[in-house]
Write an enzyme that holds these catalytic residues in place. Structure first.
Site, short mmCIF file in Angstrom:
data_model
loop_
_atom_site.label_atom_id
_atom_site.label_comp_id
_atom_site.label_asym_id
_atom_site.label_seq_id
_atom_site.Cartn_x
_atom_site.Cartn_y
_atom_site.Cartn_z
N ALA A 15 -1.33 6.31 1.04
CA ALA A 15 -2.62 5.63 1.14
C ALA A 15 -2.84 5.13 2.56
O ALA A 15 -1.90 4.88 3.31
CB ALA A 15 -2.67 4.46 0.17
N LEU A 48 0.87 -1.18 0.00
CA LEU A 48 0.00 0.00 0.00
C LEU A 48 0.90 1.22 0.00
O LEU A 48 1.85 1.32 0.78
CB LEU A 48 -0.88 -0.02 1.25
N ASP A 49 0.65 2.16 -0.92
CA ASP A 49 1.49 3.36 -1.04
C ASP A 49 1.57 4.11 0.29
O ASP A 49 0.61 4.10 1.08
CB ASP A 49 0.93 4.31 -2.11
N PRO A 50 2.69 4.80 0.55
CA PRO A 50 2.83 5.56 1.80
C PRO A 50 1.69 6.56 2.03
O PRO A 50 1.22 6.71 3.16
CB PRO A 50 4.16 6.29 1.62
#
Length: 302
Positions: A52, A48-50
């Site tokens: 997000a 999961l992107d930072p």
């Protein structure tokens, strides 16, 4: 000063369904959870992107063997598109590279969404973890090199508009493995004759795990060891989307040693592509059934 005693790592197994906070990498989140549980082994089921937030399933111990099944599961994302600006990363972290004065009407946005459902081709963002000749695309992009990623097939089960505004709209998408929501936002904006990027991203589900299952780091930090352990979901909870094959003691003993077993009884399946075998409610193995035999692929030592 005397050195601090070394933390003893525990052979603990299970799932932590983490509500990952904003501005934390998935790797940092796994490290934090591993430390809180003193776990000998940990991993996550899908980066999961930072920037997000939301569901990051973290596997401890034997649950790490179930990561492939969970990360291949269906995902649900809620995301906001900021209209009028395209960025280098297709999210709020990047620099603005194109602008547009066009702001789509609600009716136009709703009318175009069916084009982005089903099996579609999607070009991943250049700032992604995909590899090009052994190098991560984001490393090449940060070094200033030209990055070209080929479109890939993805599956989008559903996409719906939640809220629409002149500067930003919020949508929810249900999709399969490999879908980049940043690319989806970029492409929707371009299809509407404008530019856009993801300004907010929340993952609401990964496979069998949903928002209602999630705990925060702050909640875990407030608990003692026994209370934290009680919140762990069992290893088998990662398989609830798959058929379960229940074994008797003799079959269980054979499967523990990696051997195939013949399934008996009126309800025994003759063929199953992917399933999991259990004994007394605990997972023994994942595998498949062919010609009435369960063939283990991965055995769990619980």
């Amino acid at each position: 000063m005397s050195a601090q005693p070394k933390r003893v790592k525990r052979p603990i197994s299970g799932w932590v369904v983490l509500d990952k906070p904003f501005n934390m990498t998935s790797t940092q989140a796994v490290g934090k959870i591993r430390w809180l549980f003193s776990a000998a082994k940990a991993g996550h089921a899908g980066t999961l992107d930072p920037l997000a937030t939301g569901i990051l399933p973290i596997a401890l111990g034997e649950a790490t063997k179930a990561v492939p099944q969970v990360q291949d599961g269906t995902k649900i994302y809620r995301f906001a598109i900021k209209w009028g600006e395209a960025t280098t990363t297709d999210d709020a972290e990047g620099e603005v590279i194109f602008t547009s004065e066009v702001r789509p009407e609600r009716a136009a946005l709703e009318a175009i969404l069916p084009q982005f459902t089903g099996t579609i081709l999607q070009r991943p963002p250049i700032f992604s973890a995909l590899k090009i000749d052994g190098e991560r695309a984001y490393d090449l992009a940060r070094a200033g090199e030209a990055v070209e990623l080929q479109p890939r097939e993805i599956d989008v089960d559903a996409i719906r508009l939640i809220d629409h505004g002149a500067e930003q709209s919020t949508l929810e998408v249900t999709c399969g493995k490999g879908t980049y929501v940043r690319s989806l936002a970029r492409d929707i904006a371009e299809a509407l004759g404008t530019r856009g990027h993801v300004s907010l991203l929340h993952r609401a589900a990964v496979g069998p795990f949903h928002d209602e299952d999630a705990v925060t780091i702050e909640q875990l930090e407030a608990l003692d060891c026994a209370e934290r352990d009680a919140l762990l979901k069992p290893v088998w909870s990662g398989f609830t989307d798959l058929p379960e094959i229940r074994l008797d003691p003799h079959q269980a003993s054979a499967v523990r040693h990696g051997n195939a077993v013949l399934l008996t009884g009126a309800g025994a399946p003759a063929s199953v592509d992917e399933c999991w075998a259990s004994y007394k409610g605990e997972v023994l193995a994942t595998g498949s059934v062919a010609f009435g035999q369960f063939q283990p692929r991965r055995v769990f030592n619980l």
